[in-house]
Design a protein around this motif. Structure first.
Motif, PDB file in Angstrom:
ATOM      1  N   UNK A  21      40.749  78.223  16.126  1.00 44.19           N
ATOM      2  CA  UNK A  21      41.429  79.050  17.126  1.00 44.19           C
ATOM      3  C   UNK A  21      42.668  79.654  16.674  1.00 44.19           C
ATOM      4  N   UNK A  22      43.402  78.872  15.571  1.00 42.18           N
ATOM      5  CA  UNK A  22      44.754  79.616  15.361  1.00 42.18           C
ATOM      6  C   UNK A  22      44.299  80.457  14.235  1.00 42.18           C
ATOM      7  N   UNK A  23      43.458  80.297  13.485  1.00 39.29           N
ATOM      8  CA  UNK A  23      42.927  81.251  12.285  1.00 39.29           C
ATOM      9  C   UNK A  23      42.400  82.554  12.921  1.00 39.29           C
ATOM     10  N   UNK A  24      41.661  82.432  14.095  1.00 40.13           N
ATOM     11  CA  UNK A  24      40.963  83.408  14.804  1.00 40.13           C
ATOM     12  C   UNK A  24      42.050  84.386  15.507  1.00 40.13           C
ATOM     13  N   UNK A  25      42.963  83.607  16.062  1.00 40.29           N
ATOM     14  CA  UNK A  25      44.020  84.670  16.824  1.00 40.29           C
ATOM     15  C   UNK A  25      44.655  85.594  15.885  1.00 40.29           C
ATOM     16  N   UNK A  26      44.510  85.460  14.439  1.00 39.37           N
ATOM     17  CA  UNK A  26      45.376  86.454  13.502  1.00 39.37           C
ATOM     18  C   UNK A  26      44.184  87.504  12.941  1.00 39.37           C
ATOM     19  N   UNK A  27      43.005  87.195  13.521  1.00 40.91           N
ATOM     20  CA  UNK A  27      41.955  88.153  12.857  1.00 40.91           C
ATOM     21  C   UNK A  27      42.148  89.457  13.406  1.00 40.91           C
ATOM     22  N   UNK A  28      42.471  89.782  14.868  1.00 39.43           N
ATOM     23  CA  UNK A  28      42.624  91.056  15.289  1.00 39.43           C
ATOM     24  C   UNK A  28      43.823  91.452  15.830  1.00 39.43           C
ATOM     25  N   UNK A  29      44.851  90.834  15.265  1.00 44.02           N
ATOM     26  CA  UNK A  29      46.040  91.177  15.799  1.00 44.02           C
ATOM     27  C   UNK A  29      46.698  92.673  15.272  1.00 44.02           C
ATOM     28  N   UNK A  30      47.604  93.138  16.232  1.00 42.21           N
ATOM     29  CA  UNK A  30      48.033  92.798  17.383  1.00 42.21           C
ATOM     30  C   UNK A  30      46.967  93.285  18.496  1.00 42.21           C
ATOM     31  N   UNK A  31      47.394  92.613  19.690  1.00 40.32           N
ATOM     32  CA  UNK A  31      46.583  93.204  21.060  1.00 40.32           C
ATOM     33  C   UNK A  31      45.095  92.905  20.908  1.00 40.32           C
ATOM     34  N   UNK A  32      44.641  91.902  20.218  1.00 41.44           N
ATOM     35  CA  UNK A  32      43.284  91.605  19.922  1.00 41.44           C
ATOM     36  C   UNK A  32      42.837  90.124  20.128  1.00 41.44           C
ATOM     37  N   UNK A  33      41.562  89.987  20.138  1.00 37.10           N
ATOM     38  CA  UNK A  33      41.345  88.647  20.033  1.00 37.10           C
ATOM     39  C   UNK A  33      39.796  88.297  19.288  1.00 37.10           C
ATOM     40  N   UNK A  34      39.433  87.176  19.037  1.00 44.49           N
ATOM     41  CA  UNK A  34      38.524  87.003  17.895  1.00 44.49           C
ATOM     42  C   UNK A  34      37.844  85.687  18.158  1.00 44.49           C
ATOM     43  N   UNK A  35      36.494  85.342  18.326  1.00 43.96           N
ATOM     44  CA  UNK A  35      35.988  84.409  18.951  1.00 43.96           C
ATOM     45  C   UNK A  35      35.227  83.814  17.412  1.00 43.96           C
ATOM     46  N   UNK A  36      35.241  82.619  17.331  1.00 46.06           N
ATOM     47  CA  UNK A  36      34.477  81.858  16.298  1.00 46.06           C
ATOM     48  C   UNK A  36      33.705  81.076  17.214  1.00 46.06           C
ATOM     49  N   UNK A  37      32.336  81.130  17.673  1.00 46.31           N
ATOM     50  CA  UNK A  37      31.490  80.420  18.295  1.00 46.31           C
ATOM     51  C   UNK A  37      31.146  79.045  17.724  1.00 46.31           C
ATOM     52  N   UNK A  38      30.831  78.126  18.651  1.00 42.62           N
ATOM     53  CA  UNK A  38      30.459  76.891  17.792  1.00 42.62           C
ATOM     54  C   UNK A  38      29.327  76.672  16.795  1.00 42.62           C
ATOM     55  N   UNK A  39      28.431  77.589  16.900  1.00 41.75           N
ATOM     56  CA  UNK A  39      27.235  77.457  16.053  1.00 41.75           C
ATOM     57  C   UNK A  39      27.771  78.252  14.876  1.00 41.75           C
ATOM     58  N   UNK A  40      28.937  78.555  14.667  1.00 44.40           N
ATOM     59  CA  UNK A  40      29.411  79.691  13.378  1.00 44.40           C
ATOM     60  C   UNK A  40      30.348  78.826  12.669  1.00 44.40           C
ATOM     61  N   UNK A  41      30.880  77.697  13.140  1.00 44.35           N
ATOM     62  CA  UNK A  41      32.172  77.258  12.549  1.00 44.35           C
ATOM     63  C   UNK A  41      32.023  76.816  11.072  1.00 44.35           C
ATOM     64  N   UNK A  42      30.842  76.174  10.791  1.00 44.26           N
ATOM     65  CA  UNK A  42      30.737  75.865   9.598  1.00 44.26           C
ATOM     66  C   UNK A  42      30.825  77.256   8.535  1.00 44.26           C
ATOM     67  N   UNK A  43      29.881  78.210   8.796  1.00 43.93           N
ATOM     68  CA  UNK A  43      29.563  79.298   8.008  1.00 43.93           C
ATOM     69  C   UNK A  43      31.052  80.070   7.889  1.00 43.93           C
ATOM     70  N   UNK A  44      32.083  80.025   9.128  1.00 44.85           N
ATOM     71  CA  UNK A  44      33.202  80.928   9.236  1.00 44.85           C
ATOM     72  C   UNK A  44      34.155  79.891   8.087  1.00 44.85           C
TER      73      UNK A  44
END
Ligand SMILES: [Mg+2]
Length: 356
Positions: free
Chosen positions: A155-178
């Motif tokens: 979640x912490x890494x994801x919050x940086x992905x679309x900064x500023x004023x954005x959000x990013x989701x890593x769904x449960x099925x994609x964690x290993x891939x990510x």
């Protein structure tokens, strides 16, 4: 399969260039100009936060203000207004609390939220994050970014992905891939020196780490080795630790001059002991914490069980905490104990001016 841990829904919310954003909100004349909040350039000041205009000049947080001024001569450098930032921080915490009790603040402008049991938005963490960000904007006039994932580190890494004023989701099925393609330096706990050492073993991204055994990694990186092996698979079992009424007594001191050695830090810590003993008033305690804040305002706290204050233990803890800094200079040393028994107090931080 029956033993599988139930998936969590974690949101990491992070305000965008928080201190600088508050200053631009309250001072329209600052907008559109490179702006930094930090200490003066002619003393030993460093940049705490800067806006995106300043970042275009290569200004970064933790950079000495003098260096920032050199990179961007027109940089507007303003002193922070901590009381205002704290008030805004309380506002955003109140917004978080509408969605969950499981809130772990990391700093004034950052927190983990566990929204697994939140019924709002039919339980969609993505939509909850959008609502939280919209409410923050409506009520404070400030933007936040968010990361949504099944655990804290992603979640912490994801919050940086679309900064500023954005959000990013890593769904449960994609964690290993990510995690497999994740550059290791993005993993919290991997500083520049660790990243260099990882690279020297040919390890650049998560998938590289999985070619090694946890034991091999432990022999290279100590306790962090097996942790890294987990993170490289997208795993992080740490629960969101709710804001506890911390039942501790502590003292800390900000230094007039940064320290560059563990020995120096230990000396300061020894100087804090009499004040801690005085505040403790012979109450029993069960744990001791050593805190170091580094020159870039990152901090680390090392905690151990203890019922007496023993110099040898404290010295070892200072060494351990100092090592976590990977060579960074230290600007604050703190020592606290966790009380045991019924007579527990709230945090009693006392800033001493030793070292000033
Ligand atoms: Mg932030």
């Amino acid at each position: 399969m029956s033993e599988q841990v139930k998936g969590r829904k974690i949101i990491h919310v992070d305000m965008d260039c928080f201190f600088a954003a508050v200053e631009m909100r309250d001072n329209p004349e600052y907008r559109g100009r490179p702006l930094a909040v930090g200490g003066a350039a002619d003393s030993r000041g460093v940049i705490a936060t800067c806006n995106y205009e300043a970042r275009q000049f290569g200004v970064r947080s933790a950079m000495p203000s003098s260096e920032a001024k050199r990179r961007c001569p027109e940089l507007l450098l303003v002193r922070g207004r901590m009381a205002v930032y704290k008030a805004v921080s309380e506002q955003i915490r109140a917004i978080f609390a509408r969605y969950t009790d499981l809130i772990e603040p990391l700093s004034l402008d950052e927190a983990y939220l566990d929204v697994t049991d939140c019924p709002v938005c039919q339980g969609s963490a993505t939509l909850i994050a959008e609502r939280i960000r919209a409410e923050i904007l409506a009520e404070t006039g400030l933007t936040a970014s968010a990361g949504i994932a099944p655990n804290k580190f992603l979640a912490k890494i994801a919050s940086d992905e679309n900064k500023p004023n954005g959000q990013f989701v890593i769904p449960p099925g994609k964690t290993a891939e990510f995690a497999a393609t994740l550059p290791l330096r993005k993993i919290p706990g991997v500083g520049p020196k660790t990243a260099e050492r990882l690279a020297s073993h040919g390890l650049q991204v998560g998938a590289d780490v999985l070619t090694c055994t946890p034991e091999q990694l432990a022999s290279w990186f100590g306790k962090f080795g097996p942790v890294l092996h987990q993170r490289a698979q997208g795993i992080d079992p740490r629960p969101v630790q709710t804001h506890r009424e911390r039942k501790s007594v502590g003292v800390e001191t900000t230094l007039a001059r940064d320290l560059t050695s563990a020995e120096g830090c230990f000396e300061i810590l020894q100087g804090l002991l009499p004040e801690l003993e005085r505040r403790l008033r012979e109450r029993p305690f069960k744990g001791v914490q050593v805190k170091l804040k580094f020159h870039d305002f990152q901090q680390t706290t090392l905690a151990q069980q203890a019922t007496v204050l023993e110099l040898s233990q404290l010295q070892a803890m200072v060494m351990g905490a100092f090592e976590r800094g990977e060579g960074r200079r230290v600007r604050l040393v703190g020592l606290s104990v966790t009380l045991s028994g019924p007579e527990q107090d709230k945090v009693q931080q006392l800033s001493l001016s030793l070292g000033e």
